[in-house]
Enzyme design. Structure first.
Site, mmCIF file in Angstrom:
data_model
loop_
_atom_site.group_PDB
_atom_site.id
_atom_site.type_symbol
_atom_site.label_atom_id
_atom_site.label_comp_id
_atom_site.label_asym_id
_atom_site.label_seq_id
_atom_site.Cartn_x
_atom_site.Cartn_y
_atom_site.Cartn_z
ATOM 1 N N ARG A 1 47.993 32.073 52.854
ATOM 2 C CA ARG A 1 47.494 30.842 53.495
ATOM 3 C C ARG A 1 48.650 30.012 54.029
ATOM 4 O O ARG A 1 48.912 29.971 55.217
ATOM 5 C CB ARG A 1 46.637 30.055 52.506
ATOM 6 C CG ARG A 1 45.726 29.015 53.177
ATOM 7 C CD ARG A 1 46.414 27.711 53.552
ATOM 8 N NE ARG A 1 46.938 26.976 52.416
ATOM 9 C CZ ARG A 1 47.670 25.873 52.524
ATOM 10 N NH1 ARG A 1 47.981 25.374 53.720
ATOM 11 N NH2 ARG A 1 48.140 25.262 51.444
ATOM 12 N N GLU B 1 47.502 15.664 49.804
ATOM 13 C CA GLU B 1 48.445 15.872 50.908
ATOM 14 C C GLU B 1 49.402 14.684 51.046
ATOM 15 O O GLU B 1 48.985 13.536 50.964
ATOM 16 C CB GLU B 1 47.676 16.078 52.218
ATOM 17 C CG GLU B 1 48.580 16.466 53.373
ATOM 18 C CD GLU B 1 47.829 16.645 54.678
ATOM 19 O OE1 GLU B 1 48.403 17.232 55.601
ATOM 20 O OE2 GLU B 1 46.671 16.181 54.777
#
Length: 505
Positions: A14, A144
Site C-alpha cells: 500500500r 494523519e
C-alpha cells in the site's frame, strides 16, 4: 524476563506502492502477500487503498480469497476514508474485513484540508466505524499528520484520543506522515500518549525524510508503542518508510526485551523479489540487503577475518541467508585473493600470488571490477606470460575507427632490441593492426602465421566488466597453435594474444 511482543505490519503493497513510478500487478501483489505472511511471517499486511482502481480491487479480491482459505483474513488490511460509506462498499466487494481508516491527526490538516471542526470530524468518524461494524469490518484508525499535530496542536491530538478511546477500534496508528520527527520527539510524544492511555494499542508509522526512521522506531518501542509499520527496502513516498531489514536487525540486536515474529533468513529473498517487481535496484551500500554490506574490500580486513574474525560484528551474513565476500581490486591485497582462492579450491605459492596480486591491482587502477570467477583466467594469463622468454614487445599503438573512414592502426614494435613503426588500414581495428604488423615482418622477410580461429569470451559466471579473454588459433607449416590474451578491452586482449604468438615464432 518475559519479552514484550511488538506487532509488525508491512505496508509495502500500500504505502510502498506510493513510491514514484511503482505499481504492482495483481499476480505480483498476491505473490508478495503470500511471502510476507507465510515466509517472512509479518503479523499483518496493508495491501491497498480503497477506491483506487479496478486493478487494485482485483488484487485485493485475490489476496482475500487466498487469506480466507488460509485463515489469515484478519491479518489483511485496507486503507479507507471517511467518505459516507463508499470505501466500506469497496471493501465489501473486495472481501476485506479490516479497515485502516484515514483521519486527521493535526488541527492544521483538519482546518485547511477538510475545513471542518473537530466535533464534525469526530461525528463522521464515529458513523464510519459504526457502518463498518454493521458489515463485520474491524477498524483501526490512522491519525494523519500526527507528528505535526503533537508539535503544533497537541490539545487537538488529545481531544481526538479522548474521543477515539470510547470508540470500538482495535488499533490507533500514529504516523510521522512527513518524516519530520527527531528521535527525542518520537520518544516524548509516544510516551505521553501511552502513559495517558495505557489500555489502548498504538502503532508507529515512520517515514525516512531525514534518514531518522530506524532511530525513531527504536525510540517508539522504548516509549511503549505496540506495533510498527515497515516496508521492504524502505519503499514509500518521497524518501520512503522505515525499512524492514534494518529495523528487524536493530530490534533483535539492541532491544533484547522485545520479541518480533520476522524470520531473518527470508529478508534478503523478499528484498530481491520486491526489487525485481518494482524495477528499483537495491543500493549496493544499503544495510542488510545491499550487495556490498557483507563484502570486505581492504586487504587488512580480510587478513583480520583470518585472525580471530577481527572485523566481524553481530551482523553475520548467514543470519540473512547471505555469505561474506572478499572484493578483488587495487586495495584488496593478498589476503582477499587467498580467501577467493580457497573458495575456488586453488592454491598458489608466494611468488605466483605476488604476480596475481599485482595484475589485480593493475586492473583496479583502471577502475575495473574483478570477480572471483575472473581469478582462474588471471592466474592462467599471468603464469603463462612468465614461462616465455619475451623477445618481441608491442610497445605502443593507436587504433582509430571513424564513421565513413576505414579503420587504421599505427604501431611501434620492438624485436630483439630493434624498433619498428608501421601504419596500415583494415576491415576492423584488429585487422588494421595485423596488416601493420605484417608490414614490419615483411621488411624482415618473415611470414606471419595464418589466423584460422578467433574467439572472445568472458569468464564463466563472471558478471564483471573487468576481463574478456581472446583465444586466437594460428597455423604455420601445417601446425596449429593457440595463444590467449586477457584484458578489459576486447581488441587489446587480441593484441596481447598476438604478442604471445610473435614470441612463440
Amino acid at each position: 524476563m518475559k519479552k514484550r511482543k511488538i506487532e509488525i505490519m508491512d505496508t509495502t503493497l500500500r504505502d510502498g506502492e506510493q513510491t514514484s513510478g511503482v505499481s504492482f500487478s495483481v499476480s505480483e501483489k498476491l505473490t508478495l502477500a503470500k511471502l510476507l505472511l507465510e515466509e517472512l511471517q509479518v503479523d499483518r499486511i496493508e495491501v491497498a487503498s480503497a477506491r483506487v482502481s479496478e486493478g487494485e480491487l482485483q488484487s485485493v479480491q485475490q489476496i482475500t480469497k487466498w487469506a480466507l482459505e488460509k485463515g489469515y483474513l484478519d491479518r489483511v488490511e485496507v486503507l479507507t476514508f471517511v467518505d459516507n460509506g463508499v470505501s466500506l462498499k469497496w471493501m465489501e466487494s473486495a472481501g476485506a474485513k479490516v479497515q485502516n481508516l484515514l483521519t486527521k491527526g493535526s488541527l492544521n490538516h483538519l482546518t485547511h484540508q477538510l475545513k471542518k471542526t473537530p466535533e464534525q470530524h469526530f461525528a463522521e468518524i464515529s458513523e464510519t466505524i459504526a457502518k463498518g461494524k454493521e458489515l463485520g469490518v474491524e477498524t483501526n484508525v490512522y491519525l494523519e499528520d500526527w507528528s505535526n499535530g503533537m508539535r503544533n496542536s497537541p490539545e487537538y491530538v488529545f481531544q481526538y484520543l479522548e474521543f477515539i478511546s470510547k470508540q470500538p477500534v482495535k488499533r490507533i496508528m500514529l504516523p510521522d506522515t512527513l518524516g519530520v520527527l527527531t528521535h527525542y520527539e518520537t520518544y516524548s510524544f509516544i510516551s505521553q500518549i501511552v502513559q495517558k492511555y495505557p489500555e489502548l494499542h498504538f502503532d508507529f508509522h515512520g517515514h525516512n525524510d531525514y534518514d531518522l526512521s530506524v532511530a525513531n522506531v527504536m525510540e517508539a518501542i522504548k516509549a511503549g508503542c505496540h506495533g510498527l509499520h515497515l516496508t521492504v527496502n524502505g519503499m514509500g513516498e518521497r524518501a520512503g518508510n522505515a525499512p524492514m531489514a534494518s529495523v528487524v536487525a536493530v530490534v533483535n540486536d539492541f532491544l533484547p526485551e522485545i520479541e518480533i515474529s520476522i524470520k531473518e533468513p527470508s529478508l534478503f529473498k523478499v528484498s530481491k523479489l520486491v526489487s525485481a517487481f518494482t524495477g528499483f535496484g537495491i543500493p549496493a551500500n544499503k544495510p542488510i540487503v545491499g550487495d556490498n554490506v557483507f563484502t570486505q574490500t581492504a586487504g587488512i580486513h580480510a587478513d583480520g577475518d583470518s585472525k580471530k574474525n577481527l572485523y566481524f560484528n553481530d551482523l553475520l551474513p548467514e543470519r540473512f541467508g547471505r555469505k561474506r565476500k572478499y572484493a578483488l581490486g587495487k586495495t584488496s591485497g593478498k589476503a582477499n585473493i587467498q580467501k577467493n582462492l580457497q573458495e575456488l579450491g586453488l592454491t598458489l605459492n608466494d611468488e605466483e600470488l605476488k604476480k596475481v596480486t599485482q595484475r589485480i591491482i593493475e586492473l583496479g587502477d583502471k577502475k575495473e571490477r574483478v570477480t572471483k570467477e575472473d581469478l582462474p583466467y588471471i592466474i592462467s594469463d599471468v603464469l603463462d606470460s612468465g614461462s616465455l622468454q619475451q623477445k618481441v614487445f608491442v610497445k605502443s599503438y593507436v587504433l582509430t575507427h571513424s564513421k565513413g573512414l576505414q579503420p587504421s592502426t599505427s604501431l611501434a614494435v620492438e624485436i630483439e632490441g630493434e624498433s619498428y613503426e608501421e601504419h596500415a588500414q583494415g576491415d576492423g581495428q584488429f585487422d588494421a593492426f595485423m596488416n601493420a604488423l605484417r608490414k614490419v615482418y615483411r621488411s624482415k622477410k618473415i611470414k606471419l602465421p595464418n589466423l584460422i580461429d578467433y574467439a572472445v569470451r568472458i569468464p564463466p559466471g563472471s558478471n564483471s566488466d573487468a576481463l574478456c579473454e581472446t583465444l586466437i588459433t594460428w597455423e604455420q607449416d601445417n601446425k596449429e597453435f593457440t595463444t590467449r590474451g586477457l584484458d578489459s578491452d576486447q581488441t587489446v586482449s587480441a593484441i596481447k594474444a598476438t604478442e604471445k604468438m610473435l614470441n612463440i615464432i
